[in-house]
Design a protein around this motif. Sequence first.
Motif, mmCIF file in Angstrom:
data_model
loop_
_atom_site.group_PDB
_atom_site.id
_atom_site.type_symbol
_atom_site.label_atom_id
_atom_site.label_comp_id
_atom_site.label_asym_id
_atom_site.label_seq_id
_atom_site.Cartn_x
_atom_site.Cartn_y
_atom_site.Cartn_z
ATOM 1 N N PHE A 461 0.804 -1.227 0.000
ATOM 2 C CA PHE A 461 0.000 0.000 0.000
ATOM 3 C C PHE A 461 0.839 1.281 0.000
ATOM 4 O O PHE A 461 0.319 2.356 -0.225
ATOM 5 C CB PHE A 461 -0.926 0.024 1.217
ATOM 6 C CG PHE A 461 -1.985 -1.044 1.183
ATOM 7 C CD1 PHE A 461 -3.108 -0.891 0.380
ATOM 8 C CD2 PHE A 461 -1.861 -2.193 1.940
ATOM 9 C CE1 PHE A 461 -4.092 -1.867 0.353
ATOM 10 C CE2 PHE A 461 -2.837 -3.171 1.914
ATOM 11 C CZ PHE A 461 -3.952 -3.013 1.116
ATOM 12 N N GLY A 462 2.120 1.145 0.311
ATOM 13 C CA GLY A 462 2.978 2.337 0.382
ATOM 14 C C GLY A 462 2.777 3.074 1.695
ATOM 15 O O GLY A 462 1.876 2.764 2.466
ATOM 16 N N GLY A 463 3.647 4.026 1.969
ATOM 17 C CA GLY A 463 3.499 4.818 3.204
ATOM 18 C C GLY A 463 4.772 4.829 4.009
ATOM 19 O O GLY A 463 5.694 4.050 3.753
ATOM 20 N N THR A 464 4.830 5.755 4.960
ATOM 21 C CA THR A 464 6.052 5.932 5.747
ATOM 22 C C THR A 464 5.881 5.531 7.205
ATOM 23 O O THR A 464 6.852 5.427 7.937
ATOM 24 C CB THR A 464 6.450 7.419 5.749
ATOM 25 O OG1 THR A 464 5.318 8.150 6.211
ATOM 26 C CG2 THR A 464 6.857 7.897 4.392
ATOM 27 N N GLY A 465 4.646 5.353 7.652
ATOM 28 C CA GLY A 465 4.415 5.055 9.072
ATOM 29 C C GLY A 465 4.503 6.295 9.931
ATOM 30 O O GLY A 465 4.640 6.209 11.144
ATOM 31 N N LEU A 466 4.452 7.461 9.307
ATOM 32 C CA LEU A 466 4.562 8.712 10.069
ATOM 33 C C LEU A 466 3.211 9.380 10.315
ATOM 34 O O LEU A 466 3.013 10.094 11.284
ATOM 35 C CB LEU A 466 5.430 9.714 9.297
ATOM 36 C CG LEU A 466 6.914 9.641 9.500
ATOM 37 C CD1 LEU A 466 7.586 10.719 8.683
ATOM 38 C CD2 LEU A 466 7.252 9.832 10.972
ATOM 39 N N GLY A 467 2.275 9.131 9.408
ATOM 40 C CA GLY A 467 1.001 9.859 9.430
ATOM 41 C C GLY A 467 0.287 9.790 10.770
ATOM 42 O O GLY A 467 -0.093 10.830 11.325
ATOM 43 N N LEU A 468 0.132 8.581 11.324
ATOM 44 C CA LEU A 468 -0.626 8.447 12.574
ATOM 45 C C LEU A 468 0.111 9.092 13.732
ATOM 46 O O LEU A 468 -0.507 9.698 14.612
ATOM 47 C CB LEU A 468 -0.897 6.970 12.885
ATOM 48 C CG LEU A 468 -1.954 6.297 12.008
ATOM 49 C CD1 LEU A 468 -2.161 4.854 12.440
ATOM 50 C CD2 LEU A 468 -3.282 7.042 12.072
ATOM 51 N N SER A 469 1.446 8.949 13.728
ATOM 52 C CA SER A 469 2.199 9.543 14.841
ATOM 53 C C SER A 469 2.110 11.070 14.796
ATOM 54 O O SER A 469 1.929 11.732 15.817
ATOM 55 C CB SER A 469 3.629 9.020 14.812
ATOM 56 O OG SER A 469 4.523 10.044 14.677
ATOM 57 N N VAL A 470 2.211 11.641 13.600
ATOM 58 C CA VAL A 470 2.070 13.099 13.472
ATOM 59 C C VAL A 470 0.660 13.509 13.879
ATOM 60 O O VAL A 470 0.470 14.474 14.630
ATOM 61 C CB VAL A 470 2.388 13.550 12.025
ATOM 62 C CG1 VAL A 470 2.020 14.999 11.817
ATOM 63 C CG2 VAL A 470 3.855 13.340 11.721
ATOM 64 N N SER A 471 -0.340 12.738 13.417
ATOM 65 C CA SER A 471 -1.728 13.077 13.761
ATOM 66 C C SER A 471 -1.916 13.064 15.266
ATOM 67 O O SER A 471 -2.536 13.961 15.841
ATOM 68 C CB SER A 471 -2.694 12.074 13.139
ATOM 69 O OG SER A 471 -2.569 12.119 11.755
ATOM 70 N N LYS A 472 -1.362 12.030 15.916
ATOM 71 C CA LYS A 472 -1.528 11.933 17.376
ATOM 72 C C LYS A 472 -0.885 13.144 18.057
ATOM 73 O O LYS A 472 -1.482 13.774 18.928
ATOM 74 C CB LYS A 472 -0.885 10.644 17.889
ATOM 75 C CG LYS A 472 -1.065 10.452 19.374
ATOM 76 C CD LYS A 472 -0.517 9.102 19.779
ATOM 77 C CE LYS A 472 -0.961 8.686 21.134
ATOM 78 N NZ LYS A 472 -0.340 9.130 22.244
ATOM 79 N N SER A 473 0.360 13.468 17.650
ATOM 80 C CA SER A 473 1.046 14.609 18.273
ATOM 81 C C SER A 473 0.245 15.881 18.084
ATOM 82 O O SER A 473 0.071 16.668 19.016
ATOM 83 C CB SER A 473 2.422 14.805 17.670
ATOM 84 O OG SER A 473 3.147 13.629 17.757
#
Length: 660
Positions: A461-473
Motif C-alpha cells: 500500500f505504500g506509506g512511511t508510518g509517520l502519518g498516525l504519529s504526526v496526527s496523534k502529536s
Amino acid sequence: MRRIMRSLPGMNELSIKHKIVLISVCTTMLALVMSAVIIIVADYARQRAKMVEATSVLSSLVSFNAGAALAFRDPEVASDVLSGFSLLPDVVEATIFLPDGKEFVTYRSQQERHKDLLVVAAGQPESQDLSFSNAAVMNPGRPVFSRFFMDYSKPIFFGNTRQGVIAIRADLGSIYSHIAFSIVVTLCSLLIALLISVFVSQRLQKSVSRPIAELAGAFREVSSSKDYSKRLLLLARDEIGDLATGFNTMLEVVGERDREMGNLVRELKEATETKSAFLANMSHEIRTPLHGILGITSLLLEASEDSKDQKYFQTIDHSARTLLQIINDILDLSRIEADRFEPEIEQFSIKDVVENIVGLLAPVAIEKGVTLSVLMGENVPSDLKGDSRRLMQILVNLVGNALKFTGAGSVELKISMQDAVESGFLLLFEVTDTGIGISEESQVGIFNDFSQVDDSISRRFGGTGLGLSVSKSIVELLSGEIGVQSTEGEGSRFWFRLPFEAASVERTGAGLMSTVSDGQSNPMEGKPKKKYSGKVLLADDSDVNRFIMIETLKSYGIEAMAVEDGVGAVKAASTGVFDMIILDIQMPDIDGMEAARQIRNSNANVAVDKATPIIAFTASAMQGDRERFLEAGMDDYLSKPMQNEQLQSVLARWLGELET
Ligand code: ADP
C-alpha cells in the motif's frame, strides 16, 4: 527499653532532638527510680531490725528484774518493772504471762497515738485469747510482724526456774512514717533530677542533633535546588562526620554526572535542532519545486482536452500530492520535536474542510470503487474557530489511510458534537472503513513514529508510518484525544476529539453531506469554472510562483501583471491602475509589508487609492501574522502554496464573482 520506646505513640514522628532528650531523660529516671526503691526497701528492713534490737534489749532487762516479783506473785512490783517500757515510745503493750498462760500484769502505753491502736489490737482475732500473737508467745526471742505491730516475747527466770513469759507489742507506725518521709524526699529529689536531666540533655543533644539537622537540611536543599556544588562543612569526626563526608562525595559524583548529562542533553538538543533545521530547510526546499509541479499540473489539467493526457497529468498530480504529504509529515514531526509547533487559530467553515477533503480524496475512492461518505451530526456550528489546516491534515491522513487499506466497501467520515468545554465545545471525528482492519497486538503501538503493521502490507500500500504519529502529536498539542478500534478482516474506526470555539450560531444541517462512489464523478470536477473581472498586480520573486499565479488568474478571466520584487511593485502601483495588488511577503530589498506601507503612504501615488485591496501572499500564516499584515496596510492574505479555493474566495471577496 527499645520496645518501650518503639511502643510509645508518635515516637517515629519525633525529631532527633526530642528523641535524644526523651531517651536520656527516660534512662536517667529509670535508674534513679530503681535505686530509690532499693534504698527505701533497705531502709525499711533496717528500721525493723533496729526495733527488734531495742525491744530485745529492754525485754531482757525487764525479764531479769521481774523474776523475783513473779516468783513471789507480787503484781505491784511486777507492774513497776513493766512501766520501764515507757522508755521505748513504740511499745504499745507489755504483758507478763504465768506458766499456765494467765495474764499476771499488763502495761499499756498512755500515749495518745496508741489509744486507737489498742482498740485495733483488741479487735484482732488473735487477741481474743491472748493480746499477743500465739506464735510470738510460743517462740520467745523471735519477732512476729503483723500489719500494725511487731510482737516479741522473752521467758522470765528466777534462779533456774522458769516463772513465766513477758510479751511485748510494738507499734510499727514510727517505721511507716519514717518510710513515708523517705518516699516524699525521694520523689522530690526525682523531680529535681528530672528537671536537671531535661535541662542537661537539652543542652547536650545539640552536639548530636545539630549536625544531623544540618545534614538533613543540606539533603533537602540539594534535592530542591539541584545545586550539586554545595558542600557540607562538618568538623565532627564521628559517624555523622563520616556521613557528611559520604554526602559530599556523593554530591561530587552526582554533580559530575549532572554536568555530563547536561552536556549530553545540550549536544542532543543541538543535534536535534540541527536535524530539525535541516529537515525544515530540506522540506521547504523540496516543497517549493513540488508546489511548482502541482501548480503547473493543475494548469495543464485545466487546459488539456485529451483524456490520455489528462490521465498522465492526474498521475503526476497524485504522485506530487503524495510526496507533498510525506514531506509535510516530516516537517511537522521535526517542528513538533523541536517544540516549534504553534496552533494557527482562525475562523473557518466546517463545510469547506469537508469539501476540500472530499475533493482531494474522491479520485482515490472512485478509482478503487470505494464509497466515501461524510455524515454531519446535529448542532455542529457551520463556522468554527480553530486550526483548520491541522484539522485537514489529520482528516486527510485518516481518510487517506482508510481508503488505502480498504479494497472494497465503504469509508465514512462522521462529524458530531460532543460535550461543551471551558472555551467552547468538543467535536468528535470518526473515520470508519470496511478494510483489512488491524490486529489487537498491532493496535498497541500504531501511533508510534514509523510504526507499520506489516512490512508486506506497507510495501503493497505504500506509506512511511509517520502519518498516525504526526496526527496523534497534533491532536494532543491541540488538547484533543485520538484512538482506534479495529477488528482484523472487518475494518477499523479511527476517531479523535478536538476542542473548537463556535464563530457563529448558525448550525450545519444534520445528515449525509456528501457521498462519492464508483461510477460517480468527482464532485469537485465538472464544477463550472468561476469567472472574475479586474486588473491585478502581482509581485513575487519566484519565477514559478509568478507563472502559476498569473496563468491561474488569467484562466479566471482576470487581467494580470507581474513584477519581480517590492521596488517593482511600488513603482507599478504608482503608475498603473489596479483593482487588486498581491504582494509576496518574503522578497529581496523591500519585502511585501514594506512595499504595502510605501504604496499606502506615497503621496505621488495617484493611481492606487486607499480602497485598492492589497493581499499578502505568504508561506507563514502564523497567529499574529494577519494583524501584522493589516497594520502594514494590507487587507487580506493568501497562503502559499496557492490553493485554488482560497484564491477564488479572496477574488470573490474583493472583486466580486461574475455570473457564469
Ligand atoms: P502510513 O500509512 O504512511 O504507513 P500511518 O502512520 O498513517 O503510516 O499508518 C501506520 C500503519 O497503520 C499503516 O502502515 C497501516 O499498517 C496501519 N493503518 C493505518 N490506518 C489503517 C486502516 N484504516 N486500516 C488498516 N490499517 C491501518
